[in-house]
Design an enzyme around this catalytic site. Structure first.
Site, mmCIF file in Angstrom:
data_model
loop_
_atom_site.group_PDB
_atom_site.id
_atom_site.type_symbol
_atom_site.label_atom_id
_atom_site.label_comp_id
_atom_site.label_asym_id
_atom_site.label_seq_id
_atom_site.Cartn_x
_atom_site.Cartn_y
_atom_site.Cartn_z
ATOM 1 N N TYR A 143 0.855 -1.183 0.000
ATOM 2 C CA TYR A 143 0.000 0.000 0.000
ATOM 3 C C TYR A 143 0.889 1.230 0.000
ATOM 4 O O TYR A 143 1.830 1.333 0.780
ATOM 5 C CB TYR A 143 -0.885 -0.003 1.249
ATOM 6 C CG TYR A 143 -1.769 1.211 1.394
ATOM 7 C CD1 TYR A 143 -2.811 1.444 0.490
ATOM 8 C CD2 TYR A 143 -1.587 2.116 2.432
ATOM 9 C CE1 TYR A 143 -3.639 2.549 0.637
ATOM 10 C CE2 TYR A 143 -2.410 3.225 2.583
ATOM 11 C CZ TYR A 143 -3.435 3.438 1.675
ATOM 12 O OH TYR A 143 -4.259 4.529 1.828
ATOM 13 N N ASP A 238 9.369 2.966 -0.323
ATOM 14 C CA ASP A 238 8.318 3.596 0.460
ATOM 15 C C ASP A 238 8.510 3.190 1.920
ATOM 16 O O ASP A 238 8.117 2.106 2.343
ATOM 17 C CB ASP A 238 6.941 3.170 -0.062
ATOM 18 C CG ASP A 238 5.809 3.844 0.712
ATOM 19 O OD1 ASP A 238 6.105 4.585 1.676
ATOM 20 O OD2 ASP A 238 4.638 3.622 0.353
ATOM 21 N N LYS A 266 4.398 8.848 8.934
ATOM 22 C CA LYS A 266 4.132 8.233 10.240
ATOM 23 C C LYS A 266 5.105 8.716 11.329
ATOM 24 O O LYS A 266 4.922 9.795 11.864
ATOM 25 C CB LYS A 266 4.072 6.709 10.081
ATOM 26 C CG LYS A 266 2.902 6.358 9.139
ATOM 27 C CD LYS A 266 2.468 4.926 9.078
ATOM 28 C CE LYS A 266 1.164 4.838 8.295
ATOM 29 N NZ LYS A 266 1.174 4.020 7.112
HETATM 30 C C1 LIG Z 1 0.540 4.569 5.741
HETATM 31 C C2 LIG Z 1 1.272 4.369 4.486
HETATM 32 C C3 LIG Z 1 1.122 5.250 3.402
HETATM 33 C C4 LIG Z 1 0.099 6.343 3.382
HETATM 34 O O1 LIG Z 1 0.325 7.308 4.339
HETATM 35 P P1 LIG Z 1 -0.906 8.273 4.759
HETATM 36 O O2 LIG Z 1 -0.265 9.238 5.691
HETATM 37 O O3 LIG Z 1 -1.930 7.388 5.384
HETATM 38 O O4 LIG Z 1 -1.408 8.906 3.515
HETATM 39 C C5 LIG Z 1 1.942 5.053 2.311
HETATM 40 N N1 LIG Z 1 2.839 4.062 2.258
HETATM 41 C C6 LIG Z 1 3.000 3.191 3.280
HETATM 42 C C7 LIG Z 1 4.023 2.124 3.172
HETATM 43 C C8 LIG Z 1 2.216 3.312 4.412
HETATM 44 O O5 LIG Z 1 2.345 2.418 5.397
#
Ligand SMILES: *Cc1c(COP(=O)(O)O)cnc(C)c1O
Length: 439
Positions: A143, A238, A266
């Site tokens: 994701y 990511d 995060k």
């Molecule tokens: C949480 C997450 C996102 C999205 O971040 P948001 O702040 O919720 O938009 C993108 N990539 C990874 C790997 C994530 O865990």
């Protein structure tokens, strides 16, 4: 008697679609009423009915220092007193940018944004602008936020609801996205053989944390690095979830991979809306105002969010911070696995730094397909029984869990004692069902 949680959920559903502002919060996957939180402190949260839980969600990753850490709260209060936003540069955001580039050496320059979605979306646009190519490679179950181009066979909420992608995403937007299997090197080689010169970027979670937790096999990330270099494609790691979660050098440091672009979020916001993308200087300089790739944000580098991020990143640099966090997390997963084994439940678990995966199957999964083989009903029973016991795990079998530095011996012991009772009960139920099924 209806609980306050239930009342709030009913009211919320009238004004907010599904009663929630992000889908997984709705408990659709596990059933029942979502818990409305009123307060959090350290490793604990209290719901609208005043019930206390040990929290293993930590707002889905940001709260590595636990809820309402005094240093972070103080930093936020101080920053807020000096003005909430300027829409102009500040010294604090420069300090955060310097710190991020120092801690993550592959990032020569960085730009701050307000969410992980924004970071990955901007990274993709930048990679396309830099290479002049349009194809993107992503992996099923990873994701990367809800940007159109990346919302194909995505994990997290999209997985939970069994919608591999989303309505409202035009075919044309995703037709340039090639979706491969995580850890499948043959698939990756095949894609590069076929489209090599058209691939703008490969985007990957270096440790997949949005289809539960799946570790990369030893040659997966090195092969991606090698093929991207060979074909002039941009490698985007990511690390929105793994960044400062699996260790101070992030996943790229642990695995010795130097990406071209990294996305963070995060933890770096310390619980405030903040994220970042950064990488090679020659690529980052394609961004406006220097270059032709447009990217902007009214609240980007927001001073209050920056203050929370700086305060958080200061504390995680304390000597031994991650060793202690990893040891606690390991103690949790090993304890859970032992309790499950004692009661004959097909279960295993693993952790990396402060994140962990729980699997209702006999051995550790290495692919999306194996994650799908986990016993989801067993997870849901476990989830609700633990919730009853006052332990809050992510309300979905497809999410990773998180431990904070405020989870101490007492919280881990309390969790394991609860798990012992829960696995015992679940084990008895299964034995009874089996028994009654026999003639
Ligand atoms: C949480 C997450 C996102 C999205 O971040 P948001 O702040 O919720 O938009 C993108 N990539 C990874 C790997 C994530 O865990």
């Amino acid at each position: 008697m209806t609980s306050r949680n239930q009342q709030l959920f009913e009211r919320s559903q009238r004004y907010i679609p599904g009663g929630v502002n992000s889908p997984v919060r709705a408990f659709k996957s596990v059933g029942g009423t979502p818990v409305f939180f009123r307060r959090g402190e350290g490793a604990h949260v209290w719901d609208a009915d005043g019930k206390r839980y040990i929290d293993y969600v930590g707002s889905w990753g940001p709260l590595i220092l636990g809820h309402a850490h005094p240093d972070v709260v103080r930093a936020v209060q101080t920053a807020a007193q000096d003005g909430l936003t300027f829409g102009a540069p500040t010294q604090a955001e420069l300090e955060l940018a310097e710190l991020l580039c120092a801690l993550v050496p592959s990032m020569e320059q960085v730009r701050l944004v307000s969410s992980g979605t924004e970071a990955t979306m901007s990274a993709i646009r930048l990679a396309r602008g830099y290479t002049g190519r349009s194809r993107i490679v992503k992996f099923e179950g990873c994701y990367h936020g809800h940007d159109d181009a990346l919302l194909v066979k995505a994990g997290s909420g999209a997985l939970t609801f069994g919608h591999p992608s989303s309505a409202g995403v035009p075919e044309a937007t995703t037709s340039g996205t090639v979706v491969l299997d995580y850890n499948d090197l043959a698939g990756v080689r095949c894609a590069f053989d076929r489209f090599g010169d058209e691939i703008a970027a490969v985007i990957v979670e270096p440790v997949a944390g949005n289809m539960n937790l799946v570790m990369p096999t030893s040659d997966f990330l090195p092969t991606l690095r090698e093929l991207c270099t060979l074909h002039g494609s941009v490698l985007i790691l990511d690390e929105v979830m793994t960044g400062f979660r699996v260790g101070l050098t992030c996943a790229q440091g642990r695995y010795g991979i130097r990406p071209d672009i990294t996305t963070l979020g995060k933890v770096i916001g310390g619980g405030m809306p903040m994220a970042a993308f950064g990488g090679r200087r020659d690529i980052m300089q394609c961004l406006a105002p220097l270059g032709p790739v447009y990217q902007a944000g009214t609240l980007s580098g927001n001073p209050v969010a920056v203050a929370a991020g700086l305060a958080t990143l200061k504390l995680v640099q304390a000597p031994g911070f991650y060793d202690k966090l990893a040891a606690r997390t390991l103690q949790l997963v090993e304890g859970l696995a032992t309790a499950a084994a004692r009661h004959g439940t097909a279960f295993c678990a693993q952790s990396l730094g402060g994140m962990f995966g729980l699997y209702f199957r006999s051995d550790l999964p290495t692919s999306y397909a194996e994650i799908m083989e986990c016993d989801r009903d067993a997870f849901n029973r476990f989830f609700h029984a633990m919730l009853q016991e006052g332990v809050y795990f992510a309300p979905s079998a497809y999410e990773a869990g998180f431990v904070s530095s405020t989870h101490g011996e007492a919280e881990i012991d309390g969790t394991l004692a609860a798990a012992e009772r829960v696995f015992s009960e679940l084990g008895q139920k299964v034995t009874q069902e089996r028994g009654s099924a026999q003639p």
